[in-house]
Design a protein around this motif. Structure first.
Motif, PDB file in Angstrom:
ATOM      1  N   ALA A 138       0.835  -1.206   0.000  1.00 19.85           N
ATOM      2  CA  ALA A 138       0.000   0.000   0.000  1.00 19.85           C
ATOM      3  C   ALA A 138       0.865   1.250   0.000  1.00 19.85           C
ATOM      4  O   ALA A 138       0.584   2.227  -0.722  1.00 19.85           O
ATOM      5  CB  ALA A 138      -0.934  -0.015   1.206  1.00 19.85           C
ATOM      6  N   ASP A 139       1.913   1.237   0.785  1.00 20.07           N
ATOM      7  CA  ASP A 139       2.840   2.362   0.822  1.00 20.07           C
ATOM      8  C   ASP A 139       3.485   2.559  -0.550  1.00 20.07           C
ATOM      9  O   ASP A 139       3.545   3.679  -1.079  1.00 20.07           O
ATOM     10  CB  ASP A 139       3.900   2.082   1.895  1.00 20.07           C
ATOM     11  CG  ASP A 139       4.940   3.179   2.014  1.00 20.07           C
ATOM     12  OD1 ASP A 139       4.650   4.335   1.664  1.00 20.07           O
ATOM     13  OD2 ASP A 139       6.062   2.876   2.481  1.00 20.07           O
ATOM     14  N   ALA A 140       3.955   1.472  -1.144  1.00 20.78           N
ATOM     15  CA  ALA A 140       4.619   1.559  -2.440  1.00 20.78           C
ATOM     16  C   ALA A 140       3.682   2.050  -3.530  1.00 20.78           C
ATOM     17  O   ALA A 140       4.093   2.787  -4.443  1.00 20.78           O
ATOM     18  CB  ALA A 140       5.195   0.202  -2.815  1.00 20.78           C
ATOM     19  N   ALA A 141       2.410   1.668  -3.456  1.00 20.48           N
ATOM     20  CA  ALA A 141       1.436   2.071  -4.473  1.00 20.48           C
ATOM     21  C   ALA A 141       0.920   3.491  -4.260  1.00 20.48           C
ATOM     22  O   ALA A 141       0.160   3.999  -5.087  1.00 20.48           O
ATOM     23  CB  ALA A 141       0.259   1.093  -4.481  1.00 20.48           C
ATOM     24  N   GLY A 142       1.313   4.115  -3.161  1.00 16.55           N
ATOM     25  CA  GLY A 142       0.872   5.476  -2.895  1.00 16.55           C
ATOM     26  C   GLY A 142      -0.479   5.579  -2.231  1.00 16.55           C
ATOM     27  O   GLY A 142      -1.133   6.624  -2.319  1.00 16.55           O
ATOM     28  N   ALA A 143      -0.912   4.514  -1.561  1.00 14.68           N
ATOM     29  CA  ALA A 143      -2.195   4.562  -0.854  1.00 14.68           C
ATOM     30  C   ALA A 143      -2.137   5.593   0.270  1.00 14.68           C
ATOM     31  O   ALA A 143      -1.068   5.913   0.800  1.00 14.68           O
ATOM     32  CB  ALA A 143      -2.541   3.186  -0.297  1.00 14.68           C
ATOM     33  N   ASP A 144      -3.306   6.096   0.627  1.00 17.44           N
ATOM     34  CA  ASP A 144      -3.385   7.128   1.656  1.00 17.44           C
ATOM     35  C   ASP A 144      -3.490   6.559   3.059  1.00 17.44           C
ATOM     36  O   ASP A 144      -3.193   7.268   4.031  1.00 17.44           O
ATOM     37  CB  ASP A 144      -4.589   8.030   1.390  1.00 17.44           C
ATOM     38  CG  ASP A 144      -4.488   8.732   0.051  1.00 17.44           C
ATOM     39  OD1 ASP A 144      -3.573   9.551  -0.110  1.00 17.44           O
ATOM     40  OD2 ASP A 144      -5.310   8.442  -0.841  1.00 17.44           O
ATOM     41  N   ALA A 145      -3.918   5.305   3.176  1.00 16.69           N
ATOM     42  CA  ALA A 145      -4.085   4.709   4.504  1.00 16.69           C
ATOM     43  C   ALA A 145      -4.321   3.218   4.363  1.00 16.69           C
ATOM     44  O   ALA A 145      -4.714   2.724   3.302  1.00 16.69           O
ATOM     45  CB  ALA A 145      -5.252   5.357   5.257  1.00 16.69           C
ATOM     46  N   VAL A 146      -4.113   2.517   5.472  1.00 19.86           N
ATOM     47  CA  VAL A 146      -4.474   1.109   5.613  1.00 19.86           C
ATOM     48  C   VAL A 146      -5.327   0.985   6.866  1.00 19.86           C
ATOM     49  O   VAL A 146      -5.038   1.625   7.885  1.00 19.86           O
ATOM     50  CB  VAL A 146      -3.243   0.202   5.728  1.00 19.86           C
ATOM     51  CG1 VAL A 146      -3.647  -1.253   5.947  1.00 19.86           C
ATOM     52  CG2 VAL A 146      -2.350   0.327   4.498  1.00 19.86           C
ATOM     53  N   VAL A 147      -6.385   0.189   6.780  1.00 14.81           N
ATOM     54  CA  VAL A 147      -7.255  -0.049   7.925  1.00 14.81           C
ATOM     55  C   VAL A 147      -7.278  -1.542   8.222  1.00 14.81           C
ATOM     56  O   VAL A 147      -7.509  -2.351   7.317  1.00 14.81           O
ATOM     57  CB  VAL A 147      -8.691   0.450   7.663  1.00 14.81           C
ATOM     58  CG1 VAL A 147      -9.579   0.162   8.871  1.00 14.81           C
ATOM     59  CG2 VAL A 147      -8.697   1.940   7.328  1.00 14.81           C
ATOM     60  N   LEU A 148      -7.020  -1.919   9.466  1.00 12.87           N
ATOM     61  CA  LEU A 148      -7.148  -3.301   9.911  1.00 12.87           C
ATOM     62  C   LEU A 148      -8.382  -3.404  10.789  1.00 12.87           C
ATOM     63  O   LEU A 148      -8.493  -2.710  11.804  1.00 12.87           O
ATOM     64  CB  LEU A 148      -5.920  -3.764  10.694  1.00 12.87           C
ATOM     65  CG  LEU A 148      -4.687  -4.146   9.875  1.00 12.87           C
ATOM     66  CD1 LEU A 148      -3.943  -2.912   9.404  1.00 12.87           C
ATOM     67  CD2 LEU A 148      -3.754  -5.038  10.687  1.00 12.87           C
ATOM     68  N   THR A 149      -9.306  -4.255  10.395  1.00 17.07           N
ATOM     69  CA  THR A 149     -10.554  -4.372  11.137  1.00 17.07           C
ATOM     70  C   THR A 149     -10.371  -5.220  12.396  1.00 17.07           C
ATOM     71  O   THR A 149      -9.301  -5.795  12.638  1.00 17.07           O
ATOM     72  CB  THR A 149     -11.656  -4.996  10.272  1.00 17.07           C
ATOM     73  OG1 THR A 149     -11.330  -6.370  10.024  1.00 17.07           O
ATOM     74  CG2 THR A 149     -11.807  -4.253   8.963  1.00 17.07           C
ATOM     75  N   LEU A 150     -11.430  -5.274  13.181  1.00 19.55           N
ATOM     76  CA  LEU A 150     -11.443  -6.126  14.360  1.00 19.55           C
ATOM     77  C   LEU A 150     -11.050  -7.552  13.993  1.00 19.55           C
ATOM     78  O   LEU A 150     -11.359  -8.033  12.906  1.00 19.55           O
ATOM     79  CB  LEU A 150     -12.843  -6.124  14.986  1.00 19.55           C
ATOM     80  CG  LEU A 150     -13.320  -4.779  15.545  1.00 19.55           C
ATOM     81  CD1 LEU A 150     -14.810  -4.852  15.852  1.00 19.55           C
ATOM     82  CD2 LEU A 150     -12.526  -4.393  16.783  1.00 19.55           C
TER      83      LEU A 150
END
Length: 281
Positions: A138-150
């Motif tokens: 995600a970082d490499a692709a330029g994503a703005d955030a990552v969310v890990l659910t419960l």
């Protein structure tokens, strides 16, 4: 000349050493609000981009990774010289460098305030290596955030941190949130929610063909990869169950051209995120 706080630590059985080592366990991280960062690459990035309590370094590592020590001094961080045995007792994967960092997780409100256009959501992803690899992708692709659910893995697990190769400190990572809560919030913020699943009605390559204003063909019934998008990736073993697929606006499959039965989670996530990054850019 490199300066250190206090005398060299030489006793691998000292209480201080045990306390640092204990941060590899979740209960101690929760109790102290701190976590362990091991090895030169991860320590370099946490010093530059995150909140750090202190560093421990061997003499050889201080010479070899002088840039890390210089960055730490510039930020006013305590740097302790320790023997090889002490650092190894803190972490067998340290390679001479250990940081104790302060937990400071991002919130969903923080992410929404940044007007994101690409977000990765991990739904009940429990393997630290997989979670870390997706954060790195995600970082490499330029994503703005990552969310890990419960029910997902703790991102401050040392194995997860190693797998991110420092990317954990480059972008907001939100944890401990219900999948329906995050999908509703991102949809309300203008993002399409796409679930990655082999059962998908949409082929990722076909979506790339029609993405954006220059796309060819009819896309009236297809999601536009050039639009702001949140991708949902499921558990390593069972993927996304039916009730979670229903939370998405569309379900997309990654085409398999050869004889492989499927792609693993991290690889599929990287393909999907890069497809969106390409379409958006």
């Amino acid at each position: 000349m490199t300066s250190f706080v206090g005398p060299e630590l030489t006793n691998p059985r000292a209480e201080r050493v045990k306390a640092v080592r204990a941060l590899s366990g979740r209960s101690m991280r929760q109790r102290t609000g701190r976590y362990l960062v091991e090895g030169p690459q991860a320590v370099r990035e946490v010093v530059r981009f995150a909140s750090v309590h202190e560093l421990y370094v061997t003499a050889a590592a201080a010479d070899r990774y002088s840039d890390v020590i210089s960055d730490a001094h510039e930020r006013g961080l305590p740097v302790h010289l320790a023997s090889d045995e002490v650092v190894a007792a803190m972490s067998p994967d340290a390679q001479g460098l250990v940081a104790v960092a302060n937990v400071s997780s991002a919130t969903l409100d923080d992410v929404l305030a940044s007007r994101p256009t690409l977000v990765a959501i991990l739904a009940s992803v429990r393997d630290p290596g997989n979670a870390g690899a997706v954060i790195r992708a995600a970082d490499a692709a330029g994503a703005d955030a990552v969310v890990l659910t419960l029910e997902s893995v703790d991102v401050h697990n040392p194995k997860t941190i190693r797998a991110t190769a420092g990317s954990l400190f480059h972008l907001p990572v939100v944890t401990g949130i219900a999948l329906d809560t995050v999908t509703d919030a991102l949809r309300a913020a203008g993002l399409a929610v796409l679930a990655a699943d082999g059962s998908g009605a949409h082929d990722l390559d076909d979506l790339l063909d029609v993405a954006g204003p220059a796309g060819a063909g009819d896309r009236s019934a297809a999601p536009d990869l050039a639009a702001p998008t949140a991708w949902v990736f499921g558990n390593e073993a069972w993927g996304l169950p039916a009730h979670e697929l229903e939370l998405a606006d569309a379900v997309v499959r990654v085409p398999i051209r050869g004889q492989a039965e499927s792609l693993n989670l991290a690889t599929a996530a990287a393909v999907c995120l890069y497809a969106s990054a390409r379409a958006q850019r």
